[in-house]
Structures are given as C-alpha cells and as structure tokens.
Motif scaffolding. Structure first.
Motif, short mmCIF file in Angstrom:
data_model
loop_
_atom_site.label_atom_id
_atom_site.label_comp_id
_atom_site.label_asym_id
_atom_site.label_seq_id
_atom_site.Cartn_x
_atom_site.Cartn_y
_atom_site.Cartn_z
N SER A 187 -21.92 -68.18 -2.67
CA SER A 187 -20.83 -67.23 -2.89
C SER A 187 -21.30 -66.17 -3.88
N ILE A 188 -20.51 -65.11 -4.01
CA ILE A 188 -20.81 -64.01 -4.91
C ILE A 188 -20.79 -64.45 -6.38
N VAL A 189 -20.16 -65.60 -6.65
CA VAL A 189 -20.10 -66.12 -8.02
C VAL A 189 -21.50 -66.30 -8.61
N ASN A 190 -22.49 -66.59 -7.76
CA ASN A 190 -23.84 -66.83 -8.25
C ASN A 190 -24.46 -65.60 -8.93
N TYR A 191 -23.93 -64.42 -8.64
CA TYR A 191 -24.45 -63.20 -9.27
C TYR A 191 -24.09 -63.12 -10.75
N LEU A 192 -23.22 -63.99 -11.21
CA LEU A 192 -22.88 -64.01 -12.64
C LEU A 192 -24.09 -64.36 -13.49
N SER A 193 -25.07 -65.06 -12.90
CA SER A 193 -26.26 -65.42 -13.67
C SER A 193 -27.07 -64.19 -14.08
N ILE A 245 -26.93 -71.60 -13.42
CA ILE A 245 -25.93 -72.10 -12.48
C ILE A 245 -26.49 -73.28 -11.68
N ILE A 246 -25.70 -74.36 -11.67
CA ILE A 246 -26.09 -75.61 -11.01
C ILE A 246 -24.94 -76.02 -10.08
N TYR A 247 -25.30 -76.68 -8.98
CA TYR A 247 -24.28 -77.15 -8.04
C TYR A 247 -24.49 -78.62 -7.70
N THR A 248 -23.39 -79.32 -7.48
CA THR A 248 -23.38 -80.61 -6.78
C THR A 248 -22.16 -80.59 -5.88
N TYR A 283 -25.45 -70.17 7.65
CA TYR A 283 -25.92 -70.57 6.32
C TYR A 283 -27.21 -69.87 5.92
N LEU A 284 -28.08 -69.62 6.88
CA LEU A 284 -29.31 -68.89 6.56
C LEU A 284 -29.00 -67.48 6.07
N THR A 285 -28.02 -66.84 6.70
CA THR A 285 -27.60 -65.50 6.27
C THR A 285 -27.02 -65.54 4.87
N TYR A 286 -26.14 -66.51 4.62
CA TYR A 286 -25.53 -66.63 3.30
C TYR A 286 -26.55 -67.00 2.23
N SER A 287 -27.58 -67.77 2.62
CA SER A 287 -28.60 -68.13 1.64
C SER A 287 -29.37 -66.89 1.18
N LYS A 288 -29.60 -65.95 2.09
CA LYS A 288 -30.29 -64.71 1.71
C LYS A 288 -29.44 -63.87 0.76
N LEU A 289 -28.12 -63.93 0.95
CA LEU A 289 -27.22 -63.09 0.15
C LEU A 289 -26.92 -63.68 -1.22
N PHE A 290 -26.77 -65.03 -1.28
CA PHE A 290 -26.16 -65.61 -2.48
C PHE A 290 -26.94 -66.73 -3.17
N SER A 291 -28.15 -67.05 -2.70
CA SER A 291 -28.87 -68.16 -3.32
C SER A 291 -29.65 -67.76 -4.57
N CYS A 292 -29.85 -66.47 -4.76
CA CYS A 292 -30.75 -66.01 -5.82
C CYS A 292 -30.30 -66.40 -7.22
N GLY A 293 -29.02 -66.57 -7.44
CA GLY A 293 -28.55 -66.89 -8.79
C GLY A 293 -28.51 -68.37 -9.10
N ILE A 294 -28.85 -69.22 -8.12
CA ILE A 294 -28.76 -70.67 -8.31
C ILE A 294 -30.03 -71.19 -8.97
N GLU A 295 -29.85 -71.93 -10.06
CA GLU A 295 -30.99 -72.52 -10.76
C GLU A 295 -31.39 -73.85 -10.15
N LYS A 296 -30.42 -74.69 -9.86
CA LYS A 296 -30.72 -76.01 -9.31
C LYS A 296 -29.53 -76.55 -8.54
N ILE A 297 -29.82 -77.29 -7.47
CA ILE A 297 -28.79 -77.99 -6.69
C ILE A 297 -29.05 -79.48 -6.80
N VAL A 298 -28.08 -80.20 -7.38
CA VAL A 298 -28.21 -81.65 -7.53
C VAL A 298 -27.73 -82.32 -6.24
N CYS A 299 -28.58 -83.13 -5.64
CA CYS A 299 -28.23 -83.87 -4.43
C CYS A 299 -28.01 -85.33 -4.82
#
Length: 379
Positions: free
Chosen positions: A102-108, A115-118, A139-155
């Motif tokens: 989401s666009i929220v990731n641009y806050l970084s 920014i971290i997600y689980t 999802y591939l399209t959204y990953s190009k737009l909004f993944s840049c601000g994510i530091e880590k995704i906890v699985c």
C-alpha cells in the motif's frame, strides 16, 4: 525518540480488536515485557478498544495503547499514520494483519522509520478462475509500486515465506521466518480430570476434539468420519468447540449421519485447556492452508496426540509427520482409530518436549527483539 538506546520506540499497528486473550494477545504482552526490560517504548494501535484483561496486561508491561480504525482507502491511512508517526517518532512500525502492499510504505521515505509486516494468515484458493488468473500479475504490479519502503516481512512459517515469494512476488531477501509461540505454562495437562469430565458430561473414556466451527477448519470432515470411527470404537464422544454461522450446517450433518448421541458442542470457550486435558486426540481437518496452526502446538504441549490434514505449515509444527494425512475423511477415520488403540505414553512426553524446544512464546518474542536490533544496525 530515535537518539538514545534507552528511548527506542516500536509502534505495533494491529488491524484487530482483542475480544479474548488469545495467542496473539499473549505474544503482544510477552513482547511488551521484553521491550520494557530493554528500556524501549512500545506503542500499540488496535482497531478498537481491547477487552479489560488484555488492556490491563499490556499496560502492566509498560505498553501504551491507542485505537485507530483503518480506512479501505490507502491515502486516508497514509495521512492518519503520517500524523501518528510525526507525534510518536517511532524507530519501527510493525504492521500486523495489514495488506503488505500500500501507499503507507512510502512513509519510510518521509521519516527515519523502518517498516515491518506480519500478516499471520494462511492461504485460500481463489473463488473463481478469473481471480486465479489475475492474482499473480495483480500482486506483481503492486510489488513494483509499493514494496520499496518495506524493510522486512516476518513469515510465521516456511510455508508463508514460500507463498509470499510464489504468489506475491516478494524478494526472499526481504523475508525472514519467526515461528509463532505459545504460553507453555498455560498449556500443560491438568490433573483434575474427573471434575472436567463431570463439568462437560464426558463419561466416555475416549474423547475426540475438534476446535473451530468455520467451514475452512473442516469440522464437517470429522462428522463425516464419525460413523466409520464408531463402527470400530463405539465408546467415543466427539467434542466440537466453537460457534458461528456454519454451526447450523453442522447440526444438520450430525442428524444426517445419525451421530447426535455422540456429539457435544461446547460453544465458544474462553479457556480450551480443560478440553485438551480430557482429549484422547485432537483432530485438525483444515481445508484451508494453515499459516502456522496454534491448535496443533497447543494440543501437543498438553500431551494430546494430533491428527491433521496436510494443510499449509502443519508439517512444520507437528511432532510426528505420520499424523499428517491427506484431506480425506476415510483416511481420517482410519488414523483416529489407530491413535485411540495405540495409546503411546512416551510419544506424548516427546510432543511436549518438541513444543518447549521449538515454539515457546519467549523464543518468539526474543527473535523479534533480535530482528529489531539487527535492523537498527542496518544503514
């Protein structure tokens, strides 16, 4: 708040309103305790006000609680979080149950924040061919737009990590696995078995338990298997724990299969440890793909054999992979009968030891602290 190691701040943002003291709430309390011991600040945002027991437990560990109902519009959430971050100045924002892209990731890029997600969720098959076709490109399209601000995704399992990489196009380097943990002290076998049996009218020696009455948890598969089990082991009671819309369908199925006299439906329980303590085995016939499965871990911690469908991460959690079976009610019935007849006491001790070693709540909280520390060092 970013200057001193004594005022490092974690902002946990949870799209949830705690109305029970479940495993996720216990995790937040355990994490808050560790953060307090480290001298960190922990601010938690819930969707709505938590129940008093959860609120008091978190506050006693020094956590600060706020509420914010997220919008379906990313731009609205962006503005809301912008104001919160500007006020609190956290070092980290850890989103739980929020959509990753989401666009929220641009806050970084506007703040010095990581920014971290689980998301804690398993996998469900698309309901239509169209959704199946568009899922990956979406999802591939959204990953190009909004993944840049994510530091880590906890699985919460290797299964989830694989799902994110396969379906969401997430770079594996952005992901790490931290398994969920359970409260080992709470989930241990009780000794007052006679009192529990009397409380729930469980006179039978053999109790088969299924927790969760949603369709995706598969209780109907156990009902379907029940007549086959009763043919070979007549003195059995099936205990179904939970409530919800699917209960009416189950009631009809119980009558159709003529097993009403062998069924007890408890409704929703605030504490399931009583039922675990008197269970001969716990059945987990999930037809969805489980991200982790707390029921498997909880039952094994209480030394109860588990038989589970091969769903998602269950193989990663269960002690004996022989008890992971295909999604088939006939196989389920056969395996239940085997378990009821074998009664291996030594295996029960091994199950609890397996959970204590691999999935204690303390380990989960410690690994999150380590993750935050490592990210703080990263430039």
């Amino acid at each position: 708040m970013a200057g001193s190691s004594q005022n490092i701040c974690l902002l946990s943002v949870c799209d949830a309103t705690p109305n029970s003291f479940g495993s996720f709430e216990e995790f937040l309390v355990a994490l808050s305790e560790k953060l307090r011991q480290e001298g960190w600040i922990h601010v938690i945002i819930f969707r709505g006000k938590p129940i008093e027991e959860v609120e008091k437990s978190l506050l006693s560990q020094g956590a600060k609680i706020r509420t914010m109902k997220p919008s379906k519009l990313g731009a609205v959430n962006f503005v809301q979080f912008y104001k919160i971050i500007k006020e609190i100045q956290p070092n980290y924002i850890h989103f739980h149950f929020y959509p990753i892209y989401s666009i929220v990731n641009y806050l970084s890029f506007l703040f010095n924040v990581k920014i971290i997600y689980t998301d804690h969720m398993g996998s469900r098959k698309p309901k239509s061919t169209f959704k199946k076709i568009i899922r990956k490109p979406y999802y591939l399209t959204y990953s190009k737009l909004f993944s840049c601000g994510i530091e880590k995704i906890v699985c919460v399992s290797e299964f989830v990590k694989s799902k994110y990489s396969r379906e969401y196009g997430i770079n594996p380097k952005k992901m790490c696995v931290i398994y969920n943990g359970i409260n080992i002290k709470r989930f241990q076998k009780k000794l007052n078995i006679k009192d529990i049996r009397k409380k729930y009218n469980l006179e039978e020696d053999l109790i088969i338990t299924c927790i969760g009455l949603r369709f995706d948890k598969g209780p109907h598969c156990l009902i379907k298997a029940a007549p086959l089990i009763l043919q070979k082991v007549p003195n059995v009671k099936f205990v179904l724990v939970g409530d919800g819309k699917f209960k009416n369908d189950l009631e009809k199925q119980i009558d159709d299969y003529k097993v009403r006299d062998h069924i007890i439906m408890t409704g929703t329980l605030t504490d399931v440890t009583d039922i675990y303590s008197v269970s001969s085995c716990v059945v987990v016939p999930s037809i969805c793909e489980e991200a982790f499965c707390f029921i498997v871990a909880e039952a094994m911690a209480m030394e109860v054999p588990v038989i589970a469908f091969d769903s998602g991460a269950i193989k990663e959690v269960i002690h004996n992979k022989f008890r992971v079976i295909p999604k088939n009610h006939i196989v389920l019935a056969d395996r239940v009968v085997e378990i009821l007849k074998e009664g291996n006491a030594s295996d029960k001790k091994e199950m609890r030891a397996h959970i204590i070693k691999n999935f204690p709540l303390e380990k989960c909280a410690n690994e999150h602290i380590l993750l935050y520390r490592n990210l703080l060092k990263k430039k």
